[in-house]
Design a protein around this motif. Structure first.
Motif, short mmCIF file in Angstrom:
data_model
loop_
_atom_site.label_atom_id
_atom_site.label_comp_id
_atom_site.label_asym_id
_atom_site.label_seq_id
_atom_site.Cartn_x
_atom_site.Cartn_y
_atom_site.Cartn_z
N ILE A 79 66.47 1.25 23.76
CA ILE A 79 65.35 0.78 22.94
C ILE A 79 65.04 -0.66 23.30
CG2 ILE A 79 64.70 0.14 20.57
CD1 ILE A 79 66.47 2.51 19.64
N TYR A 80 63.74 -0.99 23.33
CA TYR A 80 63.33 -2.37 23.57
C TYR A 80 62.49 -2.81 22.39
CZ TYR A 80 60.84 -6.25 25.87
OH TYR A 80 60.31 -7.46 26.19
N THR A 81 62.84 -3.94 21.76
CA THR A 81 62.06 -4.38 20.59
C THR A 81 60.96 -5.32 21.08
OG1 THR A 81 63.29 -6.42 20.15
CG2 THR A 81 64.22 -4.39 19.27
N HIS A 108 63.39 -11.92 24.98
CA HIS A 108 63.16 -13.32 24.62
C HIS A 108 62.09 -13.87 25.54
CE1 HIS A 108 65.00 -15.75 21.57
NE2 HIS A 108 64.54 -16.77 22.26
N TYR A 109 61.78 -15.16 25.41
CA TYR A 109 60.72 -15.76 26.24
C TYR A 109 59.46 -14.92 26.05
CZ TYR A 109 64.99 -17.69 28.09
OH TYR A 109 66.22 -18.28 28.17
N GLU A 110 58.69 -14.67 27.12
CA GLU A 110 57.46 -13.88 26.96
C GLU A 110 57.74 -12.39 27.07
OE1 GLU A 110 56.23 -16.97 25.84
OE2 GLU A 110 54.79 -15.33 25.79
N SER A 126 58.36 -1.68 17.55
CA SER A 126 57.89 -2.91 16.91
C SER A 126 58.16 -2.84 15.42
CB SER A 126 56.38 -3.06 17.14
OG SER A 126 55.86 -4.09 16.30
N LEU A 127 58.47 -3.98 14.81
CA LEU A 127 58.66 -4.02 13.35
C LEU A 127 57.31 -4.08 12.64
CD1 LEU A 127 61.66 -6.44 12.70
CD2 LEU A 127 61.66 -3.98 13.13
N GLY A 128 56.29 -4.46 13.36
CA GLY A 128 54.97 -4.62 12.71
C GLY A 128 54.14 -5.58 13.55
N ASP A 129 52.92 -5.79 13.11
CA ASP A 129 52.01 -6.59 13.95
C ASP A 129 52.15 -8.06 13.63
OD1 ASP A 129 49.62 -3.90 13.69
OD2 ASP A 129 51.19 -4.31 15.18
N PHE A 130 53.26 -8.63 14.10
CA PHE A 130 53.47 -10.07 13.94
C PHE A 130 54.42 -10.50 15.07
CE2 PHE A 130 57.57 -8.99 12.28
CZ PHE A 130 57.34 -7.86 11.49
N VAL A 131 54.43 -11.80 15.35
CA VAL A 131 55.18 -12.32 16.49
C VAL A 131 56.41 -13.08 16.03
CG1 VAL A 131 55.05 -13.89 18.45
CG2 VAL A 131 53.08 -12.48 17.86
N LEU A 132 57.55 -12.79 16.64
CA LEU A 132 58.79 -13.50 16.32
C LEU A 132 59.26 -14.25 17.56
CD1 LEU A 132 60.45 -10.48 14.52
CD2 LEU A 132 59.42 -12.48 13.41
N THR A 133 60.20 -15.17 17.37
CA THR A 133 60.62 -16.00 18.51
C THR A 133 61.45 -15.16 19.50
OG1 THR A 133 62.54 -16.61 17.22
CG2 THR A 133 60.70 -18.15 17.19
N1 LIG Z 1 56.84 -7.21 16.01
C1 LIG Z 1 58.02 -7.12 16.62
O1 LIG Z 1 58.79 -6.17 16.46
C2 LIG Z 1 58.42 -8.24 17.53
C3 LIG Z 1 59.42 -8.05 18.47
C4 LIG Z 1 59.79 -9.11 19.30
C5 LIG Z 1 59.12 -10.31 19.17
N2 LIG Z 1 59.39 -11.37 19.94
C6 LIG Z 1 60.24 -11.31 21.14
C7 LIG Z 1 59.47 -10.57 22.23
C8 LIG Z 1 60.04 -9.38 22.70
C9 LIG Z 1 59.38 -8.69 23.73
C10 LIG Z 1 58.17 -9.15 24.23
C11 LIG Z 1 57.60 -10.31 23.74
C12 LIG Z 1 58.25 -11.04 22.73
N3 LIG Z 1 57.69 -12.23 22.22
C13 LIG Z 1 58.37 -13.43 22.56
C14 LIG Z 1 57.76 -14.61 21.82
O2 LIG Z 1 56.37 -14.66 22.02
C15 LIG Z 1 55.70 -13.50 21.58
C16 LIG Z 1 56.25 -12.26 22.22
N4 LIG Z 1 58.16 -10.46 18.24
C17 LIG Z 1 57.79 -9.45 17.44
#
Ligand SMILES: NC(=O)c1ccc(NCc2ccccc2N2CCOCC2)nc1
Length: 239
Positions: A79-81, A108-110, A126-133
């Motif tokens: 699985i990839y989050t 992590h990173y981009e 994905s956990l939902g439509d939001f961005v985490l670090t």
């Molecule tokens: N909704 C979710 O499940 C969720 C999961 C991860 C995540 N971030 C790690 C990440 C993982 C993979 C690709 C990009 C990124 N990001 C890195 C930081 O910049 C934005 C993209 N964010 C939100």
């Protein structure tokens, strides 16, 4: 079940394994949680795990080699989050709780090199439509949602009334004192009349779901009792 979590920040998961239901499940050997440091699979003096993106642009991308090395050998469902994944929900968590082994890549990173996703990832979540670090929190949330559903980890009764278990939102909960600053507990819950209590709880779940998340009711089969309660709710709302 064995859950492997591939991460650049293994210490991030220390407290996750040390608390409550997860800790007990590990002690009871109902689940084995294996935190893998991706950096242990990187080559060279600097053990580089990320690099600049082909095509330019901001940020860094996680290199394929360390990840592919860490993924060698059968790692179960991979699985990839990421924000690009399918939304996690209770049905998906339930399905995943039957797997023998799951490996979660915390990005992590981009993000990670697409060749890792194309060649090794079975499911992007994905956990939902939001961005985490980073993908660490999603990896923890997905693991928690799955572990609690492994048979024996929690008493069946306590999750049968979980929100979403029956496709509805949870009913309100109360505990002592019976009155607090003039605020009372619904009489029916003090009656000891279990049929009435169960019916009141089901009606509350239906009422809350109808009010807060009506889309959850779309396409759901209703029992005779649920139909009766929904009718009462609609009549009460008309007054
Ligand atoms: N909704 C979710 O499940 C969720 C999961 C991860 C995540 N971030 C790690 C990440 C993982 C993979 C690709 C990009 C990124 N990001 C890195 C930081 O910049 C934005 C993209 N964010 C939100």
């Amino acid at each position: 079940m064995k859950i492997n979590i591939l991460t650049l920040f293994p210490e991030f998961f220390n407290s996750f394994k040390e608390h409550s239901i997860i800790k007990r499940a590990v002690e009871r050997e109902q689940v084995e949680i294996n935190i893998v440091n991706i950096r242990d699979f990187a080559e060279g003096k600097h053990k580089q795990c990320d690099d600049i993106p082909f095509g330019g642009g901001a940020g860094m991308v996680m290199k394929p080699e360390p990840l592919l090395k860490a993924l060698e050998g059968n790692k179960g469902k991979v699985i990839y989050t990421s924000p690009q994944g399918v939304k996690l929900n209770q049905v998906l968590a339930c399905e995943l709780s039957t797997e023998k082994e799951i490996t979660i890549i915390a990005g992590h990173y981009e993000g990670i090199d697409e060749r890792v996703i194309d060649s090794k990832v079975d499911l992007e979540i994905s956990l939902g439509d939001f961005v985490l670090t980073g993908g660490e929190l999603p990896a923890m949330v997905i693991s928690d949602a799955i572990i609690r559903l492994i048979p024996g980890v929690i008493k069946k009764e306590s999750y049968e009334n979980d929100s979403f278990y029956n496709g509805l939102l949870d009913y309100p909960h109360y505990t002592r004192p019976a009155e607090y600053e003039g605020l009372k507990v619904p009489e029916v819950l003090m009656s000891g009349h279990h049929k009435n209590i169960d019916e009141w709880r089901l009606k509350q779940s239906l009422e809350r779901t109808l009010k807060r998340r009506p889309e959850l009711l779309k396409g759901r089969e209703f029992s005779k009792l649920e139909k009766k309660l929904l009718k009462e709710i609609k009549e009460e709302q008309e007054i």
